[in-house]
Design a protein around this motif. Structure first.
Motif, mmCIF file in Angstrom:
data_model
loop_
_atom_site.group_PDB
_atom_site.id
_atom_site.type_symbol
_atom_site.label_atom_id
_atom_site.label_comp_id
_atom_site.label_asym_id
_atom_site.label_seq_id
_atom_site.Cartn_x
_atom_site.Cartn_y
_atom_site.Cartn_z
ATOM 1 N N ARG A 217 -22.435 6.484 54.990
ATOM 2 C CA ARG A 217 -22.682 5.500 56.049
ATOM 3 C C ARG A 217 -23.311 6.116 57.299
ATOM 4 O O ARG A 217 -23.792 5.393 58.169
ATOM 5 C CB ARG A 217 -21.372 4.802 56.422
ATOM 6 C CG ARG A 217 -20.408 5.669 57.215
ATOM 7 C CD ARG A 217 -19.178 4.904 57.634
ATOM 8 N NE ARG A 217 -18.180 4.884 56.576
ATOM 9 C CZ ARG A 217 -16.937 4.464 56.749
ATOM 10 N NH1 ARG A 217 -16.548 4.000 57.918
ATOM 11 N NH2 ARG A 217 -16.072 4.496 55.768
ATOM 12 N N PHE A 218 -23.299 7.450 57.388
ATOM 13 C CA PHE A 218 -23.728 8.105 58.631
ATOM 14 C C PHE A 218 -25.094 8.783 58.553
ATOM 15 O O PHE A 218 -25.595 9.244 59.580
ATOM 16 C CB PHE A 218 -22.699 9.172 59.040
ATOM 17 C CG PHE A 218 -21.337 8.636 59.328
ATOM 18 C CD1 PHE A 218 -21.112 7.773 60.392
ATOM 19 C CD2 PHE A 218 -20.251 8.983 58.524
ATOM 20 C CE1 PHE A 218 -19.849 7.283 60.658
ATOM 21 C CE2 PHE A 218 -18.982 8.497 58.783
ATOM 22 C CZ PHE A 218 -18.777 7.641 59.848
ATOM 23 N N ALA A 243 -30.739 10.527 53.794
ATOM 24 C CA ALA A 243 -31.111 11.442 54.881
ATOM 25 C C ALA A 243 -32.600 11.775 54.779
ATOM 26 O O ALA A 243 -33.129 11.972 53.688
ATOM 27 C CB ALA A 243 -30.280 12.716 54.821
ATOM 28 N N SER A 244 -33.270 11.827 55.911
ATOM 29 C CA SER A 244 -34.708 12.090 55.913
ATOM 30 C C SER A 244 -35.022 13.550 55.666
ATOM 31 O O SER A 244 -36.072 13.891 55.094
ATOM 32 C CB SER A 244 -35.317 11.661 57.248
ATOM 33 O OG SER A 244 -34.725 12.383 58.319
ATOM 34 N N TYR A 293 -30.167 18.509 65.059
ATOM 35 C CA TYR A 293 -29.900 17.705 63.873
ATOM 36 C C TYR A 293 -28.996 16.546 64.252
ATOM 37 O O TYR A 293 -28.164 16.653 65.154
ATOM 38 C CB TYR A 293 -29.236 18.550 62.788
ATOM 39 C CG TYR A 293 -30.138 19.644 62.255
ATOM 40 C CD1 TYR A 293 -30.910 19.442 61.120
ATOM 41 C CD2 TYR A 293 -30.228 20.871 62.918
ATOM 42 C CE1 TYR A 293 -31.745 20.438 60.633
ATOM 43 C CE2 TYR A 293 -31.068 21.869 62.444
ATOM 44 C CZ TYR A 293 -31.821 21.644 61.311
ATOM 45 O OH TYR A 293 -32.655 22.627 60.847
ATOM 46 N N ASP A 294 -29.154 15.444 63.526
ATOM 47 C CA ASP A 294 -28.337 14.262 63.798
ATOM 48 C C ASP A 294 -26.911 14.429 63.269
ATOM 49 O O ASP A 294 -25.959 13.876 63.833
ATOM 50 C CB ASP A 294 -28.973 13.031 63.158
ATOM 51 C CG ASP A 294 -30.382 12.793 63.648
ATOM 52 O OD1 ASP A 294 -30.545 12.572 64.858
ATOM 53 O OD2 ASP A 294 -31.308 12.853 62.817
ATOM 54 N N VAL A 295 -26.784 15.168 62.171
ATOM 55 C CA VAL A 295 -25.483 15.403 61.548
ATOM 56 C C VAL A 295 -25.379 16.887 61.213
ATOM 57 O O VAL A 295 -26.269 17.450 60.572
ATOM 58 C CB VAL A 295 -25.294 14.569 60.258
ATOM 59 C CG1 VAL A 295 -23.922 14.847 59.633
ATOM 60 C CG2 VAL A 295 -25.456 13.084 60.542
ATOM 61 N N VAL A 296 -24.293 17.513 61.641
ATOM 62 C CA VAL A 296 -24.032 18.925 61.315
ATOM 63 C C VAL A 296 -22.717 18.991 60.553
ATOM 64 O O VAL A 296 -21.694 18.473 61.018
ATOM 65 C CB VAL A 296 -23.969 19.800 62.584
ATOM 66 C CG1 VAL A 296 -23.518 21.219 62.235
ATOM 67 C CG2 VAL A 296 -25.332 19.830 63.279
#
Length: 397
Positions: A217-218, A243-244, A293-296
């Motif tokens: 979802r993230f 994820a891109s 980064y958007d998510v680590v």
């Protein structure tokens, strides 16, 4: 069948009767039952100071944990039949949890087989034995696994450092079946080729599966950094969820090669990059390069393996999380985990918060993470509750 008696000192049966399974060497009445009279791994009847049986277990006179209880009461022998029964009970739970045969089948004490771990990968089973008692039962365990599961292969990955505490040799070999063929872990609709001999632990970490499920979802359209990637489970799951761009980082050359192959295998190679680097050094380099980064995702190995390492290990968790947050974009998500039993959940969150304040930011804890249900926690044995983590939103102050 009668077993030699291991007598406990007065009052030392209370913890066992409350549900625990371990007997420490200083709890044994060595005047009545000298530990030196037992062979490592020998089956025994554990009895209280009055001579009343607690149950059947096994002994290792060379270990701090001198005995482990396997069966309460003395009606059932410590044999293949008991192991078959325990495997069937464990299997019933996993088949309720999962539609496919990919899971941890036996989680030691929590499944009534202390010292034994079995992971299932379709028609391949990989086992780890940590105690002398289970080592003596290895042939019976093998026969029980073959009877219950009929696997193509059963591998013994008995090279964990904990075996040295039991004075056991380290080795890895094929216990049943013939050499050849791939071993595959399936998770989230993806396939990961694993190595049951040279890989870490049993080759895969099922304990994070449900936590990786939560990631979907993230990550859609986001840049994701997956540190300590191993075979790329977190990173590839993120890529499959939309994820891109995903960067997977691991210090092992073999792991990095496996990430690339697994990305190709699942049609994700265009969005997944594998980098070989030390995690701390790489995070510093990314910070200096102003990468964001958007998510680590931070899923390191245990930094605290012994209680005396707590202070140093807690500092390492804080340093790691602080570095991770320094490469987070504004309003980014940090996924942080610890598999150190000696790192309490609250201490991990406190380490993150200390890093947050040092960077003059604020955090919101969104989800608390724990081990998957195929690693059930034994309520009386705190050591079985080892995995903890958090999904946090990190914002500017």
């Amino acid at each position: 069948m009668e077993y030699p008696a291991l007598y406990l000192k007065r009052g030392e049966d209370a913890r066992l009767r409350a549900g625990h399974l371990w007997v420490y060497s200083n709890e044994v009445d060595v005047a009545r039952s000298p530990l030196t009279a037992f062979e490592p791994g020998e089956a025994c009847a554990i009895v209280d100071h009055r001579g009343k049986p607690v149950g059947i277990g096994y002994v290792n006179p060379n270990s701090l944990i001198a005995a482990r209880l396997v069966s309460r009461g003395v009606e059932h022998a410590l044999d293949r039949s008991l192991i078959v029964h325990r495997l069937n009970v464990a299997l019933a739970l996993r088949e309720r949890l999962y539609a496919e045969p990919y899971y941890r089948l036996v989680f030691g004490e929590s499944d009534g087989l202390p010292g034994l771990v079995l992971d299932r990968f379709g028609d391949v089973v990989v086992g780890q034995i940590a105690t002398a008692g289970m080592e003596r039962l290895k042939d019976e365990i093998t026969a029980a696994v073959v009877k219950v599961l009929k696997p193509r292969q059963l591998w013994w990955k008995n090279d964990a450092s904990i075996r040295t505490m039991e004075h056991l040799p380290e080795y890895a070999d094929l216990g049943h079946g013939e050499y050849g063929g791939e071993t595959i872990a399936r998770e989230g609709g993806l396939e990961f080729a694993i190595d049951p001999v040279s890989g870490q632990k049993t080759g895969w970490f099922y304990d994070q599966r449900e936590n990786r499920d939560l990631l979907a979802r993230f990550v859609d359209g986001k840049r994701v950094l997956d540190m300590f990637s191993y075979l790329g489970a977190w990173g590839l799951r993120a890529a499959a969820a939309g994820a891109s761009e995903v960067v997977c980082v691991d210090a092992s050359a073999a792991a990095v090669e496996s990430i690339a192959r697994n990305a190709e295998r699942n049609g994700l190679a265009d969005r997944v990059t594998a980098v070989r680097a030390d995690a701390f050094d790489h995070l510093k380099a990314l910070r200096e390069a102003r990468e964001q980064y958007d998510v680590v995702i931070l899923d390191p190995p245990a930094f605290i393996k012994r209680k005396k390492d707590f202070t140093e290990g807690r500092l390492a968790y804080r340093r790691l999380n602080e570095l991770g947050m320094q490469v987070l974009a504004r309003d980014g998500l940090l996924v942080t985990c610890s598999c150190s039993h000696h790192m309490p959940r609250a201490a991990l969150l406190e380490a993150v918060q200390q890093g947050v304040r040092h960077l003059d930011r604020q955090a919101q804890m969104l989800i608390a993470l724990q081990q998957a249900p195929d690693h059930p926690v034994h309520p009386a044995i705190a050591e079985t509750d080892y995995l903890k983590g958090y999904v946090l939103r990190v914002l500017p102050a």
